[in-house]
Design a protein around this motif. Structure first.
Motif, PDB file in Angstrom:
ATOM      1  N   GLU A   4       0.829  -1.206   0.000  1.00  0.00           N
ATOM      2  CA  GLU A   4       0.000   0.000   0.000  1.00  0.00           C
ATOM      3  C   GLU A   4       0.862   1.254   0.000  1.00  0.00           C
ATOM      4  N   ASP A  30      -0.268  -4.540   3.560  1.00  0.00           N
ATOM      5  CA  ASP A  30      -0.587  -3.227   4.107  1.00  0.00           C
ATOM      6  C   ASP A  30       0.328  -3.150   5.327  1.00  0.00           C
ATOM      7  N   LEU A  81       1.281  -0.976   7.624  1.00  0.00           N
ATOM      8  CA  LEU A  81       0.767  -0.479   8.909  1.00  0.00           C
ATOM      9  C   LEU A  81      -0.646   0.052   8.698  1.00  0.00           C
ATOM     10  N   ASP A  82      -1.596  -0.827   8.929  1.00  0.00           N
ATOM     11  CA  ASP A  82      -3.002  -0.475   8.741  1.00  0.00           C
ATOM     12  C   ASP A  82      -3.503   0.302   9.960  1.00  0.00           C
ATOM     13  N   GLY A  83      -4.345   1.290   9.686  1.00  0.00           N
ATOM     14  CA  GLY A  83      -4.895   2.112  10.772  1.00  0.00           C
ATOM     15  C   GLY A  83      -3.960   3.256  11.092  1.00  0.00           C
ATOM     16  N   SER A  84      -3.240   3.718  10.076  1.00  0.00           N
ATOM     17  CA  SER A  84      -2.152   4.668  10.337  1.00  0.00           C
ATOM     18  C   SER A  84      -2.628   5.960  11.004  1.00  0.00           C
ATOM     19  N   ASN A 132     -18.168   3.345   9.999  1.00  0.00           N
ATOM     20  CA  ASN A 132     -17.989   4.763  10.298  1.00  0.00           C
ATOM     21  C   ASN A 132     -19.312   5.476  10.006  1.00  0.00           C
ATOM     22  N   TYR A 161     -16.310   0.601  16.766  1.00  0.00           N
ATOM     23  CA  TYR A 161     -15.511   1.015  15.605  1.00  0.00           C
ATOM     24  C   TYR A 161     -14.213   1.645  16.078  1.00  0.00           C
ATOM     25  N   GLY A 200     -11.526   2.028  13.959  1.00  0.00           N
ATOM     26  CA  GLY A 200     -10.958   2.827  12.868  1.00  0.00           C
ATOM     27  C   GLY A 200      -9.649   2.251  12.377  1.00  0.00           C
ATOM     28  N   SER A 201      -9.267   1.088  12.925  1.00  0.00           N
ATOM     29  CA  SER A 201      -8.160   0.285  12.379  1.00  0.00           C
ATOM     30  C   SER A 201      -8.811  -1.013  11.943  1.00  0.00           C
ATOM     31  N   LEU A 202      -8.827  -1.257  10.645  1.00  0.00           N
ATOM     32  CA  LEU A 202      -9.516  -2.440  10.128  1.00  0.00           C
ATOM     33  C   LEU A 202      -9.063  -3.724  10.819  1.00  0.00           C
ATOM     34  N   PHE A 209     -18.269  -6.045   9.929  1.00  0.00           N
ATOM     35  CA  PHE A 209     -17.552  -4.808   9.627  1.00  0.00           C
ATOM     36  C   PHE A 209     -17.984  -4.360   8.244  1.00  0.00           C
ATOM     37  N   TYR A 216     -17.420  -1.219   5.256  1.00  0.00           N
ATOM     38  CA  TYR A 216     -16.977   0.058   4.709  1.00  0.00           C
ATOM     39  C   TYR A 216     -17.603   0.150   3.323  1.00  0.00           C
ATOM     40  N   LYS A 259     -13.483   2.723   0.488  1.00  0.00           N
ATOM     41  CA  LYS A 259     -12.158   3.258   0.838  1.00  0.00           C
ATOM     42  C   LYS A 259     -11.079   2.186   0.838  1.00  0.00           C
ATOM     43  N   LEU A 260     -11.461   0.968   1.175  1.00  0.00           N
ATOM     44  CA  LEU A 260     -10.446  -0.053   1.458  1.00  0.00           C
ATOM     45  C   LEU A 260      -9.921  -0.705   0.176  1.00  0.00           C
ATOM     46  N   GLU A 282      -6.098  -5.247   1.706  1.00  0.00           N
ATOM     47  CA  GLU A 282      -6.953  -5.331   2.899  1.00  0.00           C
ATOM     48  C   GLU A 282      -8.081  -6.346   2.724  1.00  0.00           C
TER      49      GLU A 282
HETATM   50  P1  AHM Z   1      -4.920   2.969   6.151  1.00  0.00           P
HETATM   51  O1  AHM Z   1      -4.517   1.661   5.527  1.00  0.00           O
HETATM   52  O2  AHM Z   1      -4.346   4.155   5.460  1.00  0.00           O
HETATM   53  O3  AHM Z   1      -4.701   2.993   7.606  1.00  0.00           O
HETATM   54  O4  AHM Z   1      -6.529   3.157   5.901  1.00  0.00           O
HETATM   55  C1  AHM Z   1      -7.399   2.119   6.142  1.00  0.00           C
HETATM   56  C2  AHM Z   1      -8.163   2.368   7.434  1.00  0.00           C
HETATM   57  C3  AHM Z   1      -8.722   1.104   8.005  1.00  0.00           C
HETATM   58  O5  AHM Z   1      -7.829   0.536   8.926  1.00  0.00           O
HETATM   59  C4  AHM Z   1      -9.974   1.564   8.685  1.00  0.00           C
HETATM   60  O6  AHM Z   1     -10.941   0.562   8.752  1.00  0.00           O
HETATM   61  C5  AHM Z   1     -10.412   2.709   7.822  1.00  0.00           C
HETATM   62  O7  AHM Z   1      -9.269   3.174   7.144  1.00  0.00           O
HETATM   63  C6  AHM Z   1     -10.986   3.839   8.623  1.00  0.00           C
HETATM   64  O8  AHM Z   1     -11.431   4.814   7.763  1.00  0.00           O
HETATM   65  P2  AHM Z   1     -12.325   6.056   8.282  1.00  0.00           P
HETATM   66  O9  AHM Z   1     -11.407   6.927   9.045  1.00  0.00           O
HETATM   67  O10 AHM Z   1     -12.842   6.683   7.032  1.00  0.00           O
HETATM   68  O11 AHM Z   1     -13.428   5.471   9.131  1.00  0.00           O
END
Ligand code: AHM
Ligand code: MG
Length: 334
Positions: A93, A117, A119-122, A212, A245, A247-249, A263, A265, A275-276, A281
């Motif tokens: 990614e 990916d 570092l997911d949930g950055s 979200n 939620y 916010g880190s998948l 879950f 999105y 978004k994903l 992911e």
């Molecule tokens: P990232 O890979 O840049 O961290 O983005 C993916 C993340 C997921 O971990 C999470 O589920 C999602 O983006 C959260 O998005 P949002 O802030 O729109 O809810």
């Protein structure tokens, strides 16, 4: 209950022994990823102490260049793949295109492709909230040499292994190589991932939804109706559901894998494909979800059947407990 005392490496070797034709290369490759993730875990735990986060290009107290954690994680994983000798290309990614590997540091045959990916949930890094690494492994299609885009753009159903690591209250690694889903907890004192969950199964129906909801006004009518349904009262179907939620998948997915949950999105009026990312992911988590008895779709189609057209392709994602995902699909169909 007394649990087996088994390291990650021993577990993957024993899984691979079930296939007499296996050469042990896949086990070695997954172990290389696990090692890189231990290094990332260490940095994640130290991040707050050494001021590493959010300062790419600045100097730390030893006057060394410091890197953002996601950049660091990407570099360490790519380096591990390059040196390990089992991969002919790495897709991440964090990279614009795939990274072909043509150096020969070992006698191995470079027969795999890895997607990360790193570092997911950055967006959660600076707040000490759980983040993670997601990985996905395919066999190469081309015969030899550095990997090609065709090697990298395969259907999710071709994955030979996938997994993730959550850097949370403890560091947990969960993986599948097509024979169940297994989880390991890092014992930091000995530096080993130890078996903590064998043959994980996601409950068929849950009481938790993760989405979200700030995007509610942008969702389709079907999606809005589904969320309204989950929040309304009905004893028979155990509603209202709880909302969780992070916010880190990876963290949301892991909790749902343990307790049951869906879950989501979805697409919205601005982001028609959500978004994903499909390759980094959705596909790896879909493989794990299905292996654990769950379901993963884009609202209509099975994630693993989607034909990839680009490495960074986005996709709407509905993943988790089977009955809940099926129900969401019904609402989306209107
Ligand atoms: P990232 O890979 O840049 O961290 O983005 C993916 C993340 C997921 O971990 C999470 O589920 C999602 O983006 C959260 O998005 P949002 O802030 O729109 O809810
Ligand atoms: Mg991500």
């Amino acid at each position: 209950m007394i649990k087996k005392f088994e390291t990650f490496y021993r577990h993957i070797i024993e899984q691979e022994r079930k296939f007499p034709e296996a050469t042990g290369q896949l086990s070695d490759l997954i172990n290389d990823i696990a090692l890189a993730c231990k290094v990332v875990s260490l940095e994640v735990n130290r991040a707050g102490l050494i001021d590493i986060i959010g300062f790419t290009g600045t100097k730390n107290v030893q006057d060394e260049e410091v890197k953002k954690l996601d950049v660091y994680a990407n570099e360490i994983l790519t380096h591990a793949m390059r040196m390990g000798g089992h991969t002919c290309a790495v897709c991440s990614e964090e990279e614009e295109s795939f990274v072909p590997i043509d150096e020969v540091y070992t006698d191995y045959s470079h027969k795999y492709i890895c997607h990360f990916d790193p570092l997911d949930g950055s967006s959660n890094i600076d707040a000490n909230i759980s983040i993670g690494t997601i990985f996905s492994i395919y066999r190469r299609i081309s015969a030899r040499g550095p990997g090609t885009i065709e090697d990298c753009l395969q259907h999710g159903y071709n994955q030979v292994a996938a997994g993730y690591v959550v850097y949370g209250s403890s560091t947990i690694l969960v993986y599948t190589a097509g024979s169940g889903v297994h989880g390991f907890t890092l014992d930091p004192s000995v530096g080993e991932f130890l078996l903590s969950y064998e043959n994980m199964q996601i409950p068929k129906k849950s009481k938790i939804y993760s989405a979200n909801e700030g995007n509610y006004v942008k969702w389709s009518k079907g999606m809005q109706n589904y969320i309204d349904y989950l929040k309304s009262d009905d004893i028979k179907t155990e509603r209202p559901y709880s909302s969780r939620y992070v916010g880190s998948l990876v963290a949301d997915f892991h909790r749902n894998l343990l307790y049951g949950g869906i879950f989501m999105y979805p697409a919205d009026r601005k982001n028609k494909s959500g978004k994903l990312r499909l390759m980094y992911e959705a596909n790896p988590l879909a493989f794990i979800a299905e292996e654990a008895g769950g379901r993963a779709t884009d609202g209509k189609q099975r994630i693993l059947d989607i034909t990839p057209v680009g490495l960074h392709q986005r996709v709407p994602l509905f993943i988790g407990s089977e009955e809940d995902v099926i129900n969401a699909e019904k609402f989306l169909a209107g």
